[in-house]
Design an enzyme around this catalytic site. Sequence first.
Site, PDB file in Angstrom:
ATOM      1  N   GLU A 260       3.545 -10.338   2.291  1.00 52.70           N
ATOM      2  CA  GLU A 260       3.922 -11.721   1.976  1.00 52.70           C
ATOM      3  C   GLU A 260       3.345 -12.727   2.970  1.00 52.70           C
ATOM      4  O   GLU A 260       4.053 -13.409   3.683  1.00 52.70           O
ATOM      5  CB  GLU A 260       5.443 -11.831   1.896  1.00 52.70           C
ATOM      6  CG  GLU A 260       5.987 -11.048   0.711  1.00 52.70           C
ATOM      7  CD  GLU A 260       7.504 -11.004   0.633  1.00 52.70           C
ATOM      8  OE1 GLU A 260       8.154 -11.023   1.699  1.00 52.70           O
ATOM      9  OE2 GLU A 260       8.038 -10.932  -0.473  1.00 52.70           O
TER      10      GLU A 260
ATOM     11  N   GLU B 280       7.467  -2.946  -3.966  1.00 52.74           N
ATOM     12  CA  GLU B 280       8.901  -3.240  -3.968  1.00 52.74           C
ATOM     13  C   GLU B 280       9.344  -3.376  -5.411  1.00 52.74           C
ATOM     14  O   GLU B 280       8.697  -4.052  -6.212  1.00 52.74           O
ATOM     15  CB  GLU B 280       9.218  -4.530  -3.200  1.00 52.74           C
ATOM     16  CG  GLU B 280       8.908  -4.470  -1.717  1.00 52.74           C
ATOM     17  CD  GLU B 280       9.166  -5.794  -0.998  1.00 52.74           C
ATOM     18  OE1 GLU B 280       9.980  -6.605  -1.515  1.00 52.74           O
ATOM     19  OE2 GLU B 280       8.554  -6.018   0.067  1.00 52.74           O
TER      20      GLU B 280
END
Length: 1004
Positions: free
Chosen positions: A439, A510
Amino acid sequence: MLELEKYWENTQILEVNRQKPRAYYIPYADADSAKAGKRSRSPFYRTLNGGWKFKYYNSVHNITESFYDKNFDAANWDDLLVPSCWQTAGYDQLHYTNVNYPIPCDPPYVPDENPAGLYIRDFRIAESWSGKETYTVFEGVNSCFYVWVNGQFVGYSQGSRIPAEFDITPHIQPGINRMAVMVLKWCDGTYLEDQDLWRFSGIFRDVYLLGRDGAHVRDAFIKPELSSDLTEGVLRCELDTTGPLTLKAELRDADGKVCTTGQVQADGQAELTLNVSEPVLWNAESPYLYELYLSDGHEVLHFPVGFRMVSVENGIFTINGQAVKLKGVNRHDSHPDLGQTIPLNHMIQDLMLMKRHNINTVRTSHYPNDPRFLELCDRYGFYVVDEADLECHGLAVSGDFHQLTRDPAWEKAFVDRMQRMVERDKNHASIIMWSLGNESGYGSNHIAMAKWAQKRDDSRLVHYEGAAKRYEGDTDTEDLDIESEMYASPAYIGEYGADESRSKPLFLCEYSHAMGNGPGDLKEYWDMFYKYPKLMGGCVWEWNDHGIRARTAGGTEYFGYGGDFGDHPNDGNFCIDGLVSPDRVPHTGLLELKQVIAPVRIEAEDLEAGKIRVTNLYDFNGLSHLSFTWKLEAEGMLVEQGVLEAVDAGPHESAVFTVPFKQSLAEGRYFLTVMVRLKEETVWAEAGYEITFAQFEIGEEQESSDAWLDALRQRPIDIKEDGALITVEGNDFCHVFDKAKGTWVRLSKQDVNMIQSPLGFSIWRAPTDNDRNIKHKWMEEGYHRAGMKLYACSVQNQTDHEVEIAADFSLGGYMKHPVLKGQAVWRVDGSGEVSLAVKVKVREGLPFLPRFGLQITMPQGTEEVEYFGFGPHESYIDKRHSVRMGKYLLRVNDMFEPYVMPQENGSRYGTEWASVTNELGMGLLFTGNVPFSFNASHYLPEDLDQAGHLHELVKRKETIVHLDYKMSGIGSNSCGPELLEKYRLDEKEFEFGLQLRPIFKEDE
């Protein structure tokens, strides 16, 4: 103020005097010591773990003393154990934040009030180290630090979770020496370390000294290579020495037998090659390791070696040529007492729990773990996605997610983190992918990381989710070997799998957010993973709750989360999002994952003939290490049991086997359960440990009539009306209905009242963490305050042994139109049984309901629960694969699931009947026209909703029972996709029927 070079805000100075990164190893004096791996047995190793003198400053600018001087008096300083996080020792601020930076977002600058921790340690250099070069290694320091020895500056380093090594030879002397370290809480590297975690500081991993000869092996890249047919192996050892050495290599197999040897003269760069014919291959199911010993006559270096090949073939992820599914979890370093300081036994505990729950992959979210963790993964058998210590999530808040990764001034810092991880971890068989971080947007700096990694190590894949198509800008993903997504829906990954134009495998780094009561969508994901070869699996977010053990003023222990320690900004309980509790007690979500990803699938082939199909979902192993036992039950009672003999199938293969029933199944309803267990003990589980199970319903329940109950139903009843109260009295019961309330206010048998307050309908549940988005829509419509409005109530039918009372009602809250309207028809017969038939219409345009059902408060002492349904633990319409149909006897407290943040819990999906009674068996029996969702608790939904922690719950003496027509599913929408439509209570019209009968169980 202390005069220092201000390296901590200079993106071009990442270190001063730090050694070049190298592979992790400890030198030993002999092969046996090296094999044992006990570092203290090495004469060349000296730990600096233990007691240090420590002083905390809330700002580096407040330091005025020359604490690093050799003779500085630190006697009055505090004592602090190293390794540790200084916040868990009571210094500074415990602080949890997810996305938001804890400092102003102004890279590369950090606040002037930058907290600092000063460390001092005296240590002894033994005479045996005279003439040796001495190095100090810091395995992990957050976030940057300066080092002095005997008053002389040694060096500087940043990059919290990767090692820093310094040559301190010029600064030491035989006998007592002093090391001083200054650790700063923040540096420009803080902008690259914005992971979703508690923000800890200090020397949090091991510190030690190494005494090396002047000429020694500095680095070794051990590269096991395989021929295309996997029958021939070559062990290529790329060596880097600090001087001329004669190096001998010895490769032993797992039994200690010498396979091959070699020798090379090295001075600087050298290569040694060992050939291995027909090597035994490493994989997570059978983690076969060879042992390589490199010796220069003084030191012995030991490297476990796993021969395996990682590749992508025709868009399919393979290991050793076999398609593999990654059944993974994301794991943070997190200890409830020690923060990010993780003891070795704690690492082992995590991995053993993972093994016991069929997990084969770990993503080291979002930084490299302790190197010993990787050694354990090699040995126990796990695939590892090793992730660089890099996350810039806070930039998303500032509006330019790509700011740093597209800035050339930060390229050095980005690549440095990749290089140091790869160099340290390159010799581990368990690592199958390098990850560029998490991220942080995507741009040229990430591309530089990928290119460097591919050039340095082409034996593994390179991964980065941040390059997914939703980030606009840089499109160069040539050096990324796979596509990666977070929280993509099952529908999306199915589309990807079916799309023939997609050439790379898809990895969900994820998915299925496991926060609180959840996740509830695992089966849908794994149906897709198995359906499409290009889908390589994924890692559930995440392994463990990150709670910090704390105590109230009164001494009550609890697990704290963001905001509990005065931290700001914080993200509340978003760190409580794991499959296990902070102290590693499995949540039911882990049991669900275990079942869904189990390595054996059992399906019905011809149940009437006892035939079942067994599919081996192992990628490499057969089934001969497993035993298959079965049992046949009727109404929860064991009818027959046995063992299936000679069950086996090759990897990814199926076979049909016959369960040898003796019992005739021509009539009646039975449940067949097949249990798959370990035959022999392993390092992670005992013999007989259950790997998975399957259960099948056979036949249909035959219509039967309980003559004694039918006779009771025909007994006469007496009906009396006194104002709004209707009293229905029979031979041994007396029930009271309040027409003003439209419900029953007393249900009794033999003068024992079974309810504490009027019965009522309920649509609200204490929102789960996965309801965090939909709950706002629920609350906008007043679901949480919905009360009953009675429009009409009257006796409809009455005979001498039966009466019916109808009530027209609605449920709604202030300001809004009613959520639903309905009619409830209550019937009582001569047995005292109360039947409910309710018809409901839900207002159009509303979000789906959390639940609909009957809420009953039963009196104090009602503690015994018996039911026939799914158990033994909680289950929901989308979270029920780990439970099995049976008859269960337990206590009300046993129904409760202690999530760190209280929420809806403990419901039992698919219940056919249940009784809730006191110790003498006096209570109520509940049956349904169709299976219902059942719960018994000492808490109202409002109690759970209002409590932020378990210790804030006040247990009611009464027992609250919920009998739900349906309960909406759990899903994983705390971070994942919305709850699937098929799991929502979104019907606009429905009917529901229940029966309630006061009972004395011993007389039934």
